[in-house]
Motif scaffolding. Structure first.
Motif, PDB file in Angstrom:
ATOM      1  N   ARG A 183       0.808  -1.215   0.000  1.00  0.00           N
ATOM      2  CA  ARG A 183       0.000   0.000   0.000  1.00  0.00           C
ATOM      3  C   ARG A 183       0.844   1.268   0.000  1.00  0.00           C
ATOM      4  O   ARG A 183       0.468   2.279  -0.586  1.00  0.00           O
ATOM      5  N   GLU A 184       2.023   1.212   0.649  1.00  0.00           N
ATOM      6  CA  GLU A 184       2.842   2.410   0.755  1.00  0.00           C
ATOM      7  C   GLU A 184       3.237   2.951  -0.618  1.00  0.00           C
ATOM      8  O   GLU A 184       3.346   4.166  -0.810  1.00  0.00           O
ATOM      9  N   TYR A 185       3.441   2.060  -1.574  1.00  0.00           N
ATOM     10  CA  TYR A 185       3.862   2.504  -2.899  1.00  0.00           C
ATOM     11  C   TYR A 185       2.738   3.214  -3.644  1.00  0.00           C
ATOM     12  O   TYR A 185       2.988   3.988  -4.565  1.00  0.00           O
ATOM     13  N   GLN A 186       1.509   2.968  -3.255  1.00  0.00           N
ATOM     14  CA  GLN A 186       0.399   3.692  -3.866  1.00  0.00           C
ATOM     15  C   GLN A 186       0.491   5.174  -3.538  1.00  0.00           C
ATOM     16  O   GLN A 186       0.129   6.027  -4.358  1.00  0.00           O
ATOM     17  N   SER A 187       0.999   5.488  -2.348  1.00  0.00           N
ATOM     18  CA  SER A 187       1.182   6.888  -1.977  1.00  0.00           C
ATOM     19  C   SER A 187       2.244   7.543  -2.860  1.00  0.00           C
ATOM     20  O   SER A 187       2.126   8.716  -3.224  1.00  0.00           O
ATOM     21  N   ILE A 188       3.289   6.772  -3.200  1.00  0.00           N
ATOM     22  CA  ILE A 188       4.334   7.296  -4.085  1.00  0.00           C
ATOM     23  C   ILE A 188       3.755   7.584  -5.464  1.00  0.00           C
ATOM     24  O   ILE A 188       4.038   8.620  -6.076  1.00  0.00           O
ATOM     25  N   TRP A 367      -3.296   6.836   3.684  1.00  0.00           N
ATOM     26  CA  TRP A 367      -2.761   5.695   4.427  1.00  0.00           C
ATOM     27  C   TRP A 367      -2.127   6.195   5.713  1.00  0.00           C
ATOM     28  O   TRP A 367      -1.221   7.005   5.702  1.00  0.00           O
ATOM     29  N   ASP A 368      -2.632   5.722   6.833  1.00  0.00           N
ATOM     30  CA  ASP A 368      -2.119   6.119   8.142  1.00  0.00           C
ATOM     31  C   ASP A 368      -1.057   5.108   8.589  1.00  0.00           C
ATOM     32  O   ASP A 368      -1.364   3.925   8.802  1.00  0.00           O
ATOM     33  N   LYS A 369       0.175   5.566   8.749  1.00  0.00           N
ATOM     34  CA  LYS A 369       1.273   4.661   9.099  1.00  0.00           C
ATOM     35  C   LYS A 369       1.121   4.099  10.505  1.00  0.00           C
ATOM     36  O   LYS A 369       1.522   2.966  10.776  1.00  0.00           O
ATOM     37  N   THR A 370       0.565   4.912  11.414  1.00  0.00           N
ATOM     38  CA  THR A 370       0.406   4.455  12.799  1.00  0.00           C
ATOM     39  C   THR A 370      -0.638   3.355  12.900  1.00  0.00           C
ATOM     40  O   THR A 370      -0.418   2.309  13.517  1.00  0.00           O
ATOM     41  N   LEU A 371      -1.783   3.584  12.288  1.00  0.00           N
ATOM     42  CA  LEU A 371      -2.877   2.609  12.339  1.00  0.00           C
ATOM     43  C   LEU A 371      -2.710   1.480  11.330  1.00  0.00           C
ATOM     44  O   LEU A 371      -3.346   0.439  11.441  1.00  0.00           O
ATOM     45  N   LYS A 372      -1.871   1.736  10.296  1.00  0.00           N
ATOM     46  CA  LYS A 372      -1.656   0.783   9.214  1.00  0.00           C
ATOM     47  C   LYS A 372      -2.966   0.438   8.510  1.00  0.00           C
ATOM     48  O   LYS A 372      -3.254  -0.708   8.181  1.00  0.00           O
ATOM     49  N   ASP A 391     -11.528  11.160  12.629  1.00  0.00           N
ATOM     50  CA  ASP A 391     -10.825  10.197  11.778  1.00  0.00           C
ATOM     51  C   ASP A 391     -11.542   8.868  11.803  1.00  0.00           C
ATOM     52  O   ASP A 391     -11.734   8.268  12.871  1.00  0.00           O
ATOM     53  N   LEU A 392     -11.917   8.382  10.627  1.00  0.00           N
ATOM     54  CA  LEU A 392     -12.550   7.077  10.495  1.00  0.00           C
ATOM     55  C   LEU A 392     -11.589   6.097   9.828  1.00  0.00           C
ATOM     56  O   LEU A 392     -10.976   6.424   8.797  1.00  0.00           O
ATOM     57  N   VAL A 393     -11.446   4.927  10.416  1.00  0.00           N
ATOM     58  CA  VAL A 393     -10.663   3.868   9.795  1.00  0.00           C
ATOM     59  C   VAL A 393     -11.570   3.123   8.822  1.00  0.00           C
ATOM     60  O   VAL A 393     -12.640   2.636   9.197  1.00  0.00           O
ATOM     61  N   LEU A 394     -11.133   3.049   7.562  1.00  0.00           N
ATOM     62  CA  LEU A 394     -11.958   2.418   6.535  1.00  0.00           C
ATOM     63  C   LEU A 394     -11.774   0.905   6.540  1.00  0.00           C
ATOM     64  O   LEU A 394     -10.664   0.401   6.697  1.00  0.00           O
ATOM     65  N   GLU A 395     -12.862   0.215   6.360  1.00  0.00           N
ATOM     66  CA  GLU A 395     -12.799  -1.234   6.229  1.00  0.00           C
ATOM     67  C   GLU A 395     -12.239  -1.574   4.851  1.00  0.00           C
ATOM     68  O   GLU A 395     -12.284  -0.760   3.926  1.00  0.00           O
ATOM     69  N   ASP A 396     -11.714  -2.784   4.708  1.00  0.00           N
ATOM     70  CA  ASP A 396     -11.224  -3.224   3.397  1.00  0.00           C
ATOM     71  C   ASP A 396     -12.368  -3.181   2.400  1.00  0.00           C
ATOM     72  O   ASP A 396     -13.480  -3.630   2.691  1.00  0.00           O
ATOM     73  N   GLY A 397     -12.075  -2.591   1.240  1.00  0.00           N
ATOM     74  CA  GLY A 397     -13.094  -2.487   0.205  1.00  0.00           C
ATOM     75  C   GLY A 397     -13.808  -1.154   0.184  1.00  0.00           C
ATOM     76  O   GLY A 397     -14.522  -0.857  -0.754  1.00  0.00           O
ATOM     77  N   LYS A 398     -13.646  -0.352   1.254  1.00  0.00           N
ATOM     78  CA  LYS A 398     -14.291   0.967   1.283  1.00  0.00           C
ATOM     79  C   LYS A 398     -13.507   1.927   0.420  1.00  0.00           C
ATOM     80  O   LYS A 398     -12.285   1.862   0.344  1.00  0.00           O
TER      81      LYS A 398
END
Length: 398
Positions: A183-188, A367-372, A391-398
């Motif tokens: 996922r981190e590379y998506q930010s790049i 992408w939140d690095k702390t919460l991953k 801040d809302l943590v999104l479920e997979d697929g959201k």
């Protein structure tokens, strides 16, 4: 040295480059090969030799250029050709302020210079960026398009990207593949997309070998696509309709799935906003600290992970409330009085408030690095002028 090149049979292979906007092949990259003793086509040995001189490379590339021009002269296709930074400087020096040698070769073919895109490779050069930029400026002045190749590789640097300001930024295959795996590379990729917009460049994703990579490229802002999924390098130009028949249906599927995804996101945002609108957003000021009722937020929805309040200047004036379990939370004082105005999301929030101060605003996911996990931020200004951030943590697929 010149004689040795004449003994070899050089063959340019053409790999198609597909335009997402025009929905067809708009050009080809010339990839140099040489026919060996067995009649097989292999990569030109000099291209793999780190010690080969720029002059020798230029001699070979000019020969390949002439052969490539013959292949496209009866069309309107663009031709992408590679050139190292040192070769750019050599062209600049040989021009002596007049027409570049590569320009003379193209003119002799009768093909307009604006149909040739020079790809500056990410190979390190013997000269500084300023000298390279001067050589690139001369190429551009004479009509050539400019691309920066292999952006995202280990040798890439933002200094060269900023100095050259290419018409096209080519995203490296390895970066593309990593963006799917991590996922981190998506930010790049998102960062490169923003850079391309800021300097007026277009993105070309190369090395696309699957439907998944095609979708990732288009999602990341690709204007142009290149790779085995679209077409392999060949001695001849493959029929464009054949390539369209492969790519266009996949693009239609991508856009259909994207529309469904956007509709789901909008519905999700409406539901969260409706819940948040039920809260009174009361604040009590005690000195330089603001007291709120955090429990009301955490009871509202299990995806709410953090809540805090800033003043109009972006200084955090409440504790940082963080969820610990289904109903519990902790009060984190570490960020009290920290100023968030330097963060990109803050003035986006301010801008949205000016547009519509009666509703909750929503950020793009990040992408939140702390919460991953992926996080989305809802924000609203109460009648006292305090900004609430949820801040809302999104479920997979959201």
């Amino acid at each position: 040295m010149m004689a040795s090149t004449k003994e070899k049979q050089y063959v340019p292979l053409l790999q198609p480059i597909f335009s997402v906007e025009e929905q067809t092949v708009i050009g080809y990259e010339s990839l140099g090969r040489v026919r060996d003793e067995k009649g097989s086509l292999v990569v030109v040995p000099e291209f793999m030799d780190p010690h080969v001189t720029p002059l020798m490379m230029t001699v070979i590339d000019r020969k390949l250029l002439g052969l490539s021009l013959d292949k496209i002269k009866n069309s309107n296709d663009l031709l992408f050709v590679n050139m190292s930074p040192d070769q750019v400087i050599l062209e600049y020096e040989e021009s002596k302020g007049n027409s570049l040698p590569i320009a003379e070769i193209v003119k002799e073919s009768g093909i307009p210079l604006n149909r040739i895109v020079v790809e500056i490779t990410e190979k390190s050069g013997s000269f500084g960026t300023d000298v390279l930029a001067a050589g690139v400026d001369l190429l551009r002045e004479q009509g050539f398009g400019i691309a920066l190749d292999d952006v995202g590789s280990e040798s890439s640097n933002l200094e060269r990207l900023g100095a050259i300001k290419p018409d096209i930024i080519k995203i490296d295959l390895n970066l593309l593949k990593k963006s799917i795996e991590q996922r981190e590379y998506q930010s790049i990729l998102e960062y490169l997309k923003q850079i391309s917009l800021s300097i007026g460049s277009q993105l070309l994703f190369e090395g696309i070998e699957s439907e998944e990579e095609l979708y990732q490229a288009v999602s990341s802002g690709a204007t142009f696509l290149q790779g085995y999924f679209l077409g392999r390098p060949l001695e001849y130009k493959e029929d464009k309709q054949t390539i369209r028949d492969v790519v266009v249906p996949h693009l239609h599927l991508y856009h259909e799935s994207k529309r469904i995804e956007v509709a789901k996101e909008i519905e999700f945002e409406k539901q969260i906003k409706s819940k948040l609108m039920s809260l009174p957003l009361k604040t009590i000021t005690l000195g330089n600290r603001v007291i709120i009722d955090p429990q009301s937020f955490f009871k509202l929805d299990p995806m709410i992970q953090r809540v805090y309040v800033t003043d109009w200047q972006g200084t955090q004036v409440s504790p940082y409330y963080e969820r610990t379990n289904d109903s519990g939370f902790i009060e984190n004082m570490a960020f009290l009085q920290k100023n968030w105005s330097y963060m990109p999301f803050f003035y986006k929030h301010v801008k949205q408030v000016f547009r519509d101060n009666g509703n909750w605003q929503v950020s793009d996911p990040y992408w939140d690095k702390t919460l991953k996990k992926k996080v989305i931020v809802f924000s609203h200004v109460n009648e006292m002028g305090y900004s609430f951030f949820v801040d809302l943590v999104l479920e997979d697929g959201k």
